[in-house]
Design a protein around this motif. Structure first.
Motif, mmCIF file in Angstrom:
data_model
loop_
_atom_site.group_PDB
_atom_site.id
_atom_site.type_symbol
_atom_site.label_atom_id
_atom_site.label_comp_id
_atom_site.label_asym_id
_atom_site.label_seq_id
_atom_site.Cartn_x
_atom_site.Cartn_y
_atom_site.Cartn_z
ATOM 1 N N VAL A 164 62.026 -139.441 -8.791
ATOM 2 C CA VAL A 164 61.284 -139.486 -7.536
ATOM 3 C C VAL A 164 60.452 -138.218 -7.374
ATOM 4 O O VAL A 164 60.974 -137.111 -7.487
ATOM 5 N N THR A 165 59.162 -138.384 -7.107
ATOM 6 C CA THR A 165 58.259 -137.279 -6.779
ATOM 7 C C THR A 165 57.381 -137.709 -5.615
ATOM 8 O O THR A 165 57.322 -138.885 -5.268
ATOM 9 N N ILE A 166 56.689 -136.740 -5.021
ATOM 10 C CA ILE A 166 55.772 -137.057 -3.921
ATOM 11 C C ILE A 166 54.425 -136.388 -4.152
ATOM 12 O O ILE A 166 54.328 -135.359 -4.843
ATOM 13 N N SER A 167 53.388 -136.961 -3.576
ATOM 14 C CA SER A 167 52.057 -136.363 -3.538
ATOM 15 C C SER A 167 51.748 -136.044 -2.087
ATOM 16 O O SER A 167 52.130 -136.799 -1.183
ATOM 17 N N MET A 182 43.797 -136.369 10.668
ATOM 18 C CA MET A 182 44.530 -137.363 9.885
ATOM 19 C C MET A 182 43.682 -137.880 8.728
ATOM 20 O O MET A 182 44.172 -138.043 7.603
ATOM 21 N N ALA A 183 42.418 -138.154 8.988
ATOM 22 C CA ALA A 183 41.530 -138.689 7.944
ATOM 23 C C ALA A 183 41.355 -137.687 6.806
ATOM 24 O O ALA A 183 41.361 -138.071 5.622
ATOM 25 N N ARG A 184 41.211 -136.412 7.129
ATOM 26 C CA ARG A 184 41.045 -135.383 6.089
ATOM 27 C C ARG A 184 42.320 -135.244 5.251
ATOM 28 O O ARG A 184 42.262 -135.106 4.021
ATOM 29 N N ALA A 185 43.488 -135.281 5.918
ATOM 30 C CA ALA A 185 44.746 -135.180 5.168
ATOM 31 C C ALA A 185 44.936 -136.406 4.277
ATOM 32 O O ALA A 185 45.431 -136.295 3.141
ATOM 33 N N TYR A 191 44.813 -138.819 -1.270
ATOM 34 C CA TYR A 191 44.209 -139.708 -2.266
ATOM 35 C C TYR A 191 43.790 -138.913 -3.514
ATOM 36 O O TYR A 191 44.001 -139.348 -4.650
ATOM 37 N N ARG A 192 43.221 -137.717 -3.282
ATOM 38 C CA ARG A 192 42.818 -136.884 -4.418
ATOM 39 C C ARG A 192 44.027 -136.411 -5.209
ATOM 40 O O ARG A 192 43.987 -136.325 -6.447
ATOM 41 N N ALA A 193 45.117 -136.092 -4.525
ATOM 42 C CA ALA A 193 46.331 -135.654 -5.227
ATOM 43 C C ALA A 193 46.842 -136.753 -6.143
ATOM 44 O O ALA A 193 47.300 -136.476 -7.270
ATOM 45 N N LYS A 194 46.757 -137.995 -5.720
ATOM 46 C CA LYS A 194 47.200 -139.108 -6.561
ATOM 47 C C LYS A 194 46.233 -139.307 -7.740
ATOM 48 O O LYS A 194 46.670 -139.613 -8.856
ATOM 49 N N GLU A 195 44.957 -139.140 -7.469
ATOM 50 C CA GLU A 195 43.972 -139.292 -8.541
ATOM 51 C C GLU A 195 44.162 -138.255 -9.634
ATOM 52 O O GLU A 195 43.906 -138.520 -10.817
ATOM 53 N N LYS A 196 44.624 -137.073 -9.247
ATOM 54 C CA LYS A 196 44.768 -135.964 -10.187
ATOM 55 C C LYS A 196 46.122 -135.973 -10.908
ATOM 56 O O LYS A 196 46.463 -135.004 -11.588
ATOM 57 N N GLY A 197 46.884 -137.039 -10.732
ATOM 58 C CA GLY A 197 48.104 -137.147 -11.526
ATOM 59 C C GLY A 197 49.395 -137.207 -10.741
ATOM 60 O O GLY A 197 50.480 -137.270 -11.332
ATOM 61 N N ARG A 198 49.345 -137.155 -9.398
ATOM 62 C CA ARG A 198 50.532 -137.236 -8.541
ATOM 63 C C ARG A 198 51.428 -135.992 -8.683
ATOM 64 O O ARG A 198 51.166 -135.113 -9.487
#
Length: 450
Positions: free
Chosen positions: A406-409, A426-429, A434-441
């Protein structure tokens, strides 16, 4: 015993009377005395009970004791004060009453006995204490006052009807002579709190000293505002300590009914109702309304409410407000491969890890599904990124070796002062997540400054 040593008839009764069912629990002198004493006690119009002070168990009773309750002689000996007296609840309260009985020559209590057929009998019970062969006993004489209660009231008809209606509609009445400080508590009110009719000193402190410390300031403020004419009536819900030391919730309301020539209040009356059951249900519903049932964290509604209040506070004070939007990586795969029970366990463990990693002033909220947010007042973007990294590592470390892994982004954003917009924050966070997930989670991504 000396009472009957010279009476031939009682000696005959002693020889022929059946042994008491519970005689094995009594001293030998009591066993010798009881058969003869029964002849006398059975002629009394009042019920008489011999009681074990420790357990409240009835060890002997006269004819009226069992007949008045619709029981047999043997049945009454299977009962105790706790099973027959409708106004004594549990051994803790009985222990307090037993202490009061031992402290006085005769303890008087107005209560209700439970008849076998289900109805109640109003009784006045006078109890004394004594020792026999080194063992303590209580002797209670209970008088049925049902008829007296129904008849005794010499007040005018209308006032009598009003008093009866108030008594039936509430759990207690109070009447406060403000000028002298005397405070009358009705028998119902005393009974609700576990006291006898001769207890509870008729002064304000008897009430005020037992109000819960957390509730007392607010209750006293409301009372003073009414006395000063700033409120049309006094009304409060609060916790008050009963005889057992436990707190019960009450709804207390009243008003000044008599003023002096100078306009100062002279007399106030009111009524009290036990609302413990309703209050417990309210608190449970409030907890359900503001908590996520699976994780125990704040739910989306509570998170939204907190975010709105902190946004307004930080706008007014010119403080920064940080927000972290986090998501469990590959959660759908966890559910698909390992099942929803495992998925629920993962959500609970992640929630605990996140909550344990943030500060006390921060709020952790389950936003929905596998998404969580952390709202951090007075926190800059740089500080929020550090908090988010601490949260990520906490999940990684505390759930390490889990199957599945288990990990989190995490996406982080912050804003400050009057420019804070909770929706934009909220929208900026969310974009940063989304970018954190794109970069590999399994990473934290900070939203760019506006």
């Amino acid at each position: 015993m000396l009472i009957y040593s010279g009476i031939a008839d009682i000696r005959i009764a002693e020889a022929t009377a059946p042994p008491m069912p519970n005689s094995e629990n009594l001293p030998s002198s009591a066993v010798a005395f009881l058969p003869a004493a029964e002849v006398l006690f059975d002629q009394l119009a009042d019920a008489v009970y011999l009681i074990d002070p420790e357990s409240s168990r009835i060890v002997w009773g006269n004819r009226k004791a069992w007949e008045s309750l619709g029981l047999s002689r043997e049945d009454v000996l299977d009962h105790s004060v706790l099973s027959l007296q409708m106004d004594v609840h549990g051994l803790p309260q009985w222990s307090e009453i037993a202490k009061a009985i031992r402290s006085t020559d005769c303890f008087r209590f107005i209560g209700r006995h439970r008849h076998q057929k289900g109805y109640e009998l109003a009784v006045e019970v006078n109890t004394t204490h004594f020792e026999l062969d080194g063992r303590g006993y209580f002797l209670s004489v209970a008088r049925d006052i049902t008829r007296r209660v129904a008849q005794e009231d010499s007040t005018p008809r209308r006032e009598k009807q009003l008093w009866f209606a108030l008594n039936e509609a509430t759990d207690g009445l109070w009447d406060w002579d403000v000028a002298t400080g005397v405070l009358f508590f009705s028998p119902q009110l005393k009974r609700m709190l576990g006291y006898g009719p001769d207890e509870m000193a008729p002064v304000l402190e008897t009430w005020s000293d037992n109000v819960h410390p957390e509730d007392a300031p607010g209750v006293m403020a409301v009372l003073q505002e009414h006395l000063q004419g700033r409120r049309t009536r006094y009304e409060a819900e609060y916790r008050i300590r009963n005889r057992n030391g436990h707190y019960i919730w009450v709804h207390d309301r009243g008003r000044v009914c008599e003023y002096g020539p100078d306009g100062q209040p002279l007399r106030a009356v009111g009524m009290v109702q036990d609302i413990s059951t309703r209050k417990q249900m309210e608190l449970q519903l409030q907890a359900l309304a503001s908590s996520d049932m699976l994780t125990g964290l704040a739910n989306r509604y509570q998170g939204t409410t907190f975010l709105k209040s902190q946004t307004e506070l930080c706008q007014r004070l010119g403080l920064p407000l940080g927000l972290a939007f986090l998501d469990i990586d590959n959660f759908k795969a966890i559910n698909d491969v390992y099942g929803h029970l495992t998925g629920d366990r993962v959500l609970q463990e992640v929630g605990r890890a996140v909550k344990g990693a943030v500060r006390g002033a921060d709020l952790v909220c389950r936003w929905g599904g596998e998404e969580f947010i952390v709202i951090a007042p007075n926190t800059t973007a740089t500080q929020m990124a550090l908090v988010a990294e601490k949260v990520r590592l906490a999940v990684l470390n505390e759930l390490t070796g889990q199957e599945p892994p288990v990990t989190i982004s995490v996406g982080v954003a912050a804003a400050s002062g009057p420019a804070i917009d909770s929706n934009a924050l909220m929208a900026r966070a969310d974009s940063a997540l989304y970018r954190a997930k794109e970069k590999g989670r399994n990473r934290v991504e900070l939203a760019p400054e506006e």
